[in-house]
Design an enzyme around this catalytic site. Structure first.
Site, short mmCIF file in Angstrom:
data_model
loop_
_atom_site.label_atom_id
_atom_site.label_comp_id
_atom_site.label_asym_id
_atom_site.label_seq_id
_atom_site.Cartn_x
_atom_site.Cartn_y
_atom_site.Cartn_z
N ASN A 195 38.63 43.15 43.32
CA ASN A 195 39.54 44.28 43.31
C ASN A 195 40.74 43.92 44.18
OD1 ASN A 195 38.85 44.76 46.03
ND2 ASN A 195 37.32 46.29 45.50
N ASP A 257 31.73 47.64 38.00
CA ASP A 257 30.70 46.90 37.26
C ASP A 257 30.83 47.15 35.76
OD1 ASP A 257 29.79 46.25 39.80
OD2 ASP A 257 28.28 47.83 39.81
#
Length: 326
Positions: A195, A257
């Site tokens: 991220n 995910d």
């Protein structure tokens, strides 16, 4: 494409705080924080990064192999995963430790404070990818997700030794890794997932510039939550994929995910990287709409409609084959 997903397998304890963490923090007292948040709700859900990704792949029609370590309390969870298409034959069962636990509190702004107990995950290093490949028949990609750090390094080295392409997804374990270990996880990866915060931390840990990171892997995918995702390749302009908008955001746990599962499913079926990003963002928004990382369900038609609304009819037509279960 047969994908092995290595990483954490855990039970999630998810709580909601009806306020904002930022309102409770005193800027000049952060060196001595002692806070307690009164939660409105507690949800206990199946989770763990590897299990979340593997389940997403299975729901998109692939046959993923889950690789990790659990406790004897995994029986019901394991049966549920198998019923949903996830192979668990390569999951190591500890004789002495419980399955990992993730305890997380989320505030009104979807900020999260979490604690992760590794438990049986500490034995993941006892699993061999050579034996996984022998049992699975073949492996075209191994996802090296957040796990016991020794296991992560071992899986990465074994992928290089066996000639198996791998996706590096160090995630929250970057906090436990030093510079040489981080570089060891990234070098030669087909895919690198982070991220935005992890991207900055990875550059700090490795000492590499953005360009140097891109020279170490084939593709670098940087997720940005509501801002979507960016896809980088050495010598090429970055691609940006907007998030799929929603007015029913409920719980961000497992959203990253789900993006990975969608993106990997797209890659497995030879979609262009940008279109794989469309599928990843659409599945991520689906997960955002429920409490828990594995409680979501979707109809292919609904997912395609959300992709068409966000990215256009051609994108939906291109992604459609990925939603047809073989």
């Amino acid at each position: 494409m047969r994908i092995a997903v290595t990483g954490s397998i855990a039970t999630d304890h998810l709580m909601a705080f009806p306020g904002r963490f930022a309102d409770q923090l005193i800027a000049d007292r952060l060196e001595r924080v002692s806070l307690s948040f009164l939660a409105d709700s507690l949800e206990i859900r199946r989770g763990g990064v590897a299990a979340n990704i593997a389940l997403g792949l299975a729901r998109l029609g692939l046959a993923p192999v889950l690789v990790g370590s659990v406790g004897k309390d995994f029986g019901e969870y394991g049966a549920w995963l198998r019923e949903n298409g996830v192979g668990t034959d390569c999951v190591h069962v500890s004789e002495r430790l419980h399955t990992a636990r993730f305890v997380c509190t989320t505030d009104l702004d979807h900020n999260q404070i979490a604690t992760f107990y590794a438990g049986a995950m500490s034995e993941a290093k006892e699993v061999s990818l050579a034996s996984v490949r022998e049992r699975a028949g073949s492996l075209e990609l191994v996802v090296v997700g957040p796990n016991d750090p020794e296991a992560m390094l071992g899986f990465t080295d074994e992928c290089r030794r066996l000639g198996i392409p791998f996706a590096a997804d160090p995630s929250q374990q970057l906090a436990r890794l030093d510079g040489p270990e981080t570089r060891r996880l990234v070098e030669g990866a087909r895919l690198l997932f982070t991220n935005e915060y992890e991207a900055a931390l990875l550059r700090e840990r490795t000492g590499w510039s953005e360009e140097e990171v891109l020279r170490q892997c084939e593709v670098w995918i940087v997720t940005g939550g509501a801002a979507g995702a960016d896809i980088g390749r050495a010598g090429e302009p970055w691609l940006h994929v907007d998030a799929v908008a929603t007015e029913s955001a409920v719980d961000p746990t497992g959203v990253g995910d789900a993006f990975r599962a969608g993106f990997l499913a797209g890659i497995a079926r030879d979609l262009p990287y940008e279109w794989a990003g469309y599928l990843g963002c659409a599945l991520a928004t689906t997960v955002l709409g429920v409490v828990g990382p594995q409680e979501y369900k979707f109809a292919a038609a609904d997912l395609l409609l959300s992709i068409e609304r966000a990215y256009g009819r051609d994108a939906a037509r291109g992604v459609e084959p990925c939603l047809t279960v073989p």
